[in-house]
Scaffold this motif. Sequence first.
Motif, PDB file in Angstrom:
ATOM      1  N   VAL A   1     -18.938 -10.133 -23.516  1.00  0.00           N
ATOM      2  CA  VAL A   1     -19.446  -8.377 -24.163  1.00  0.00           C
ATOM      3  C   VAL A   1     -17.930  -7.973 -24.980  1.00  0.00           C
ATOM      4  CG1 VAL A   1     -19.736  -6.413 -23.581  1.00  0.00           C
ATOM      5  CG2 VAL A   1     -20.672  -8.286 -22.489  1.00  0.00           C
ATOM      6  N   ASP A   2     -18.633  -7.757 -26.633  1.00  0.00           N
ATOM      7  CA  ASP A   2     -17.923  -7.390 -27.141  1.00  0.00           C
ATOM      8  C   ASP A   2     -18.474  -4.970 -27.223  1.00  0.00           C
ATOM      9  OD1 ASP A   2     -16.837  -6.361 -30.023  1.00  0.00           O
ATOM     10  OD2 ASP A   2     -15.841  -7.710 -29.824  1.00  0.00           O
ATOM     11  N   GLY A   3     -18.224  -4.339 -26.761  1.00  0.00           N
ATOM     12  CA  GLY A   3     -19.130  -3.358 -26.387  1.00  0.00           C
ATOM     13  C   GLY A   3     -17.808  -2.234 -26.952  1.00  0.00           C
ATOM     14  N   PHE A   4     -18.178  -1.159 -27.982  1.00  0.00           N
ATOM     15  CA  PHE A   4     -17.952  -0.117 -28.354  1.00  0.00           C
ATOM     16  C   PHE A   4     -18.402   1.741 -28.232  1.00  0.00           C
ATOM     17  CE2 PHE A   4     -15.452   3.194 -30.783  1.00  0.00           C
ATOM     18  CZ  PHE A   4     -13.911   1.795 -31.133  1.00  0.00           C
ATOM     19  N   SER A   5     -17.787   1.800 -27.794  1.00  0.00           N
ATOM     20  CA  SER A   5     -18.465   3.527 -26.716  1.00  0.00           C
ATOM     21  C   SER A   5     -18.688   4.316 -27.938  1.00  0.00           C
ATOM     22  CB  SER A   5     -17.897   4.083 -26.068  1.00  0.00           C
ATOM     23  OG  SER A   5     -18.216   3.519 -24.682  1.00  0.00           O
ATOM     24  N   GLY A   6     -20.316   4.293 -28.502  1.00  0.00           N
ATOM     25  CA  GLY A   6     -20.375   5.286 -29.759  1.00  0.00           C
ATOM     26  C   GLY A   6     -20.874   4.670 -31.654  1.00  0.00           C
ATOM     27  N   SER A   7     -20.662   3.053 -30.755  1.00  0.00           N
ATOM     28  CA  SER A   7     -21.030   2.522 -31.911  1.00  0.00           C
ATOM     29  C   SER A   7     -22.277   2.421 -32.643  1.00  0.00           C
ATOM     30  CB  SER A   7     -20.538   1.104 -32.045  1.00  0.00           C
ATOM     31  OG  SER A   7     -20.460  -0.192 -30.914  1.00  0.00           O
ATOM     32  N   GLY A   8     -22.536   1.346 -33.387  1.00  0.00           N
ATOM     33  CA  GLY A   8     -23.646   1.450 -34.047  1.00  0.00           C
ATOM     34  C   GLY A   8     -24.284   0.317 -35.111  1.00  0.00           C
ATOM     35  N   PHE A   9     -25.281  -0.503 -35.566  1.00  0.00           N
ATOM     36  CA  PHE A   9     -25.682  -0.626 -36.465  1.00  0.00           C
ATOM     37  C   PHE A   9     -24.721  -0.093 -37.939  1.00  0.00           C
ATOM     38  CE2 PHE A   9     -28.721  -2.218 -33.379  1.00  0.00           C
ATOM     39  CZ  PHE A   9     -28.875  -3.439 -33.646  1.00  0.00           C
ATOM     40  N   SER A  10     -25.303   0.640 -38.225  1.00  0.00           N
ATOM     41  CA  SER A  10     -24.258   1.367 -39.497  1.00  0.00           C
ATOM     42  C   SER A  10     -22.718   1.823 -39.229  1.00  0.00           C
ATOM     43  CB  SER A  10     -25.355   2.766 -39.436  1.00  0.00           C
ATOM     44  OG  SER A  10     -26.373   2.828 -39.421  1.00  0.00           O
ATOM     45  N   TYR A  11     -22.456   1.818 -40.454  1.00  0.00           N
ATOM     46  CA  TYR A  11     -20.955   1.532 -40.510  1.00  0.00           C
ATOM     47  C   TYR A  11     -20.245   3.067 -39.368  1.00  0.00           C
ATOM     48  CZ  TYR A  11     -16.725   1.468 -42.228  1.00  0.00           C
ATOM     49  OH  TYR A  11     -14.988   1.427 -42.239  1.00  0.00           O
TER      50      TYR A  11
ATOM     51  N   ARG B   1     -17.793 -16.428 -31.615  1.00  0.00           N
ATOM     52  CA  ARG B   1     -16.658 -18.097 -31.864  1.00  0.00           C
ATOM     53  C   ARG B   1     -18.038 -18.922 -32.505  1.00  0.00           C
ATOM     54  NH1 ARG B   1     -13.333 -16.229 -26.478  1.00  0.00           N
ATOM     55  NH2 ARG B   1     -12.717 -14.638 -27.027  1.00  0.00           N
ATOM     56  N   ASP B   2     -17.122 -20.340 -32.955  1.00  0.00           N
ATOM     57  CA  ASP B   2     -17.555 -21.465 -32.867  1.00  0.00           C
ATOM     58  C   ASP B   2     -18.029 -21.923 -31.627  1.00  0.00           C
ATOM     59  OD1 ASP B   2     -15.983 -21.566 -35.077  1.00  0.00           O
ATOM     60  OD2 ASP B   2     -14.600 -22.635 -34.394  1.00  0.00           O
ATOM     61  N   ASP B   3     -18.750 -21.731 -30.822  1.00  0.00           N
ATOM     62  CA  ASP B   3     -18.851 -22.193 -29.371  1.00  0.00           C
ATOM     63  C   ASP B   3     -20.045 -21.238 -28.831  1.00  0.00           C
ATOM     64  OD1 ASP B   3     -16.840 -20.512 -28.343  1.00  0.00           O
ATOM     65  OD2 ASP B   3     -16.631 -20.958 -26.502  1.00  0.00           O
ATOM     66  N   THR B   4     -19.649 -19.761 -29.935  1.00  0.00           N
ATOM     67  CA  THR B   4     -21.236 -19.011 -29.144  1.00  0.00           C
ATOM     68  C   THR B   4     -23.089 -19.244 -29.122  1.00  0.00           C
ATOM     69  OG1 THR B   4     -19.390 -17.236 -29.215  1.00  0.00           O
ATOM     70  CG2 THR B   4     -21.608 -16.818 -29.877  1.00  0.00           C
ATOM     71  N   GLY B   5     -23.071 -19.167 -28.583  1.00  0.00           N
ATOM     72  CA  GLY B   5     -24.749 -19.901 -28.710  1.00  0.00           C
ATOM     73  C   GLY B   5     -25.416 -18.685 -29.217  1.00  0.00           C
ATOM     74  N   LEU B   6     -25.905 -18.086 -27.600  1.00  0.00           N
ATOM     75  CA  LEU B   6     -26.968 -16.794 -28.230  1.00  0.00           C
ATOM     76  C   LEU B   6     -26.228 -15.921 -28.560  1.00  0.00           C
ATOM     77  CD1 LEU B   6     -29.704 -15.550 -28.259  1.00  0.00           C
ATOM     78  CD2 LEU B   6     -29.299 -15.131 -25.915  1.00  0.00           C
ATOM     79  N   VAL B   7     -26.575 -14.554 -29.092  1.00  0.00           N
ATOM     80  CA  VAL B   7     -25.984 -13.492 -29.886  1.00  0.00           C
ATOM     81  C   VAL B   7     -27.340 -12.652 -29.140  1.00  0.00           C
ATOM     82  CG1 VAL B   7     -24.853 -11.760 -30.680  1.00  0.00           C
ATOM     83  CG2 VAL B   7     -24.212 -14.453 -31.364  1.00  0.00           C
ATOM     84  N   VAL B   8     -27.072 -11.845 -28.557  1.00  0.00           N
ATOM     85  CA  VAL B   8     -27.388 -10.457 -27.838  1.00  0.00           C
ATOM     86  C   VAL B   8     -27.057  -9.252 -28.070  1.00  0.00           C
ATOM     87  CG1 VAL B   8     -28.723  -9.272 -26.292  1.00  0.00           C
ATOM     88  CG2 VAL B   8     -28.629 -11.172 -25.210  1.00  0.00           C
ATOM     89  N   VAL B   9     -27.616  -7.885 -29.143  1.00  0.00           N
ATOM     90  CA  VAL B   9     -26.977  -7.309 -29.674  1.00  0.00           C
ATOM     91  C   VAL B   9     -28.409  -5.828 -29.635  1.00  0.00           C
ATOM     92  CG1 VAL B   9     -26.938  -5.636 -32.356  1.00  0.00           C
ATOM     93  CG2 VAL B   9     -27.252  -8.439 -31.874  1.00  0.00           C
ATOM     94  N   GLN B  10     -27.441  -4.805 -29.066  1.00  0.00           N
ATOM     95  CA  GLN B  10     -27.992  -4.062 -28.214  1.00  0.00           C
ATOM     96  C   GLN B  10     -27.324  -2.832 -28.854  1.00  0.00           C
ATOM     97  OE1 GLN B  10     -25.353  -1.833 -25.383  1.00  0.00           O
ATOM     98  NE2 GLN B  10     -27.035  -0.313 -26.482  1.00  0.00           N
ATOM     99  N   GLY B  11     -27.848  -1.590 -29.088  1.00  0.00           N
ATOM    100  CA  GLY B  11     -28.131  -0.758 -30.198  1.00  0.00           C
ATOM    101  C   GLY B  11     -29.095   0.269 -30.452  1.00  0.00           C
ATOM    102  N   GLY B  12     -28.432   1.246 -31.136  1.00  0.00           N
ATOM    103  CA  GLY B  12     -29.374   1.989 -32.036  1.00  0.00           C
ATOM    104  C   GLY B  12     -29.614   4.094 -31.332  1.00  0.00           C
ATOM    105  N   LEU B  13     -29.055   3.876 -30.713  1.00  0.00           N
ATOM    106  CA  LEU B  13     -29.277   5.148 -29.979  1.00  0.00           C
ATOM    107  C   LEU B  13     -27.672   6.164 -31.183  1.00  0.00           C
ATOM    108  CD1 LEU B  13     -29.221   5.007 -25.733  1.00  0.00           C
ATOM    109  CD2 LEU B  13     -30.803   6.116 -27.573  1.00  0.00           C
ATOM    110  N   ASN B  14     -27.335   5.446 -30.799  1.00  0.00           N
ATOM    111  CA  ASN B  14     -25.691   6.103 -32.250  1.00  0.00           C
ATOM    112  C   ASN B  14     -26.282   5.783 -33.621  1.00  0.00           C
ATOM    113  OD1 ASN B  14     -23.894   6.474 -30.134  1.00  0.00           O
ATOM    114  ND2 ASN B  14     -23.893   4.554 -29.805  1.00  0.00           N
ATOM    115  N   ASP B  15     -27.340   5.600 -33.986  1.00  0.00           N
ATOM    116  CA  ASP B  15     -28.521   5.597 -35.097  1.00  0.00           C
ATOM    117  C   ASP B  15     -29.118   6.637 -36.020  1.00  0.00           C
ATOM    118  OD1 ASP B  15     -26.126   2.693 -36.789  1.00  0.00           O
ATOM    119  OD2 ASP B  15     -27.625   1.741 -34.563  1.00  0.00           O
ATOM    120  N   PHE B  16     -29.057   7.166 -34.051  1.00  0.00           N
ATOM    121  CA  PHE B  16     -30.047   7.788 -34.373  1.00  0.00           C
ATOM    122  C   PHE B  16     -30.339   8.838 -35.663  1.00  0.00           C
ATOM    123  CE2 PHE B  16     -26.606  10.542 -33.537  1.00  0.00           C
ATOM    124  CZ  PHE B  16     -26.770  12.344 -32.893  1.00  0.00           C
TER     125      PHE B  16
END
Length: 223
Positions: free
Chosen positions: A85-95, A114-129
């Motif tokens: 998990v690479d999570g960061f509070s308050g972050s979003g898609f927008s810079y 990383r090279d061995d990363t298979g599936l990437v799950v991207v969760q967000g949007g609330l901070n792009d409001f």
Amino acid sequence: MRVRGKLVAMAVLAAVVASVLLLVSGRAGAGGDGCRERAAAADERRELVTGSGPETLVIGDSYSVGLGVKPAESWPTRLPGRVRVDGFSGSGFSYAASGCPGADFATRAQTAVRDDTGLVVVQGGLNDFDQPVAELESGFDRLMKEVGDRSVLVVGPPNAPERADAVPNVDAVLARLAEEHGTAYLPMRDLELPYLPDRLHLTAEGHRMFGDVVAGAVAGLTD
């Protein structure tokens, strides 16, 4: 008159400061004492790797960090496979979704994927409001370039009461962008979830429900 003028100026300044603080604290996980504390929480969550098998990387906001609950109760622990998990509070898609430099999803993906990363799950949007659509589009495009040809599941924002007015628009934009990029999209705004008193973050039960829905979508992609 000079004293009165100074008092008026001080009152105006106080109102401006209060408005800024309200805007910052209103983001999903943007509360607290600043970027250093949020980075420390992100590092702590990053150390918790669950499961075994093919690697799934989760990139997200305070929901992925598990703000308000124990890290082991956060929704990514419900996913199959070996989950980082690479999570960061308050972050979003927008810079500019976060006030912390380099916290946007695309910038973090540069080191998280990383090279061995298979599936990437991207969760967000609330901070792009409150971000312009063009910024959402730019951030989404940059993220997809960083992910490359890996499988991606974009998990949209739930209908958190504190963001209820903005969620439909963000959800529609993310669904459109996912379709344009040929990426799987999982809408979450119709899911009824229990929230903490801030009406923005999930309870432990809310994380379990959220995670189980995402896990079902992940299973459908990996079968």
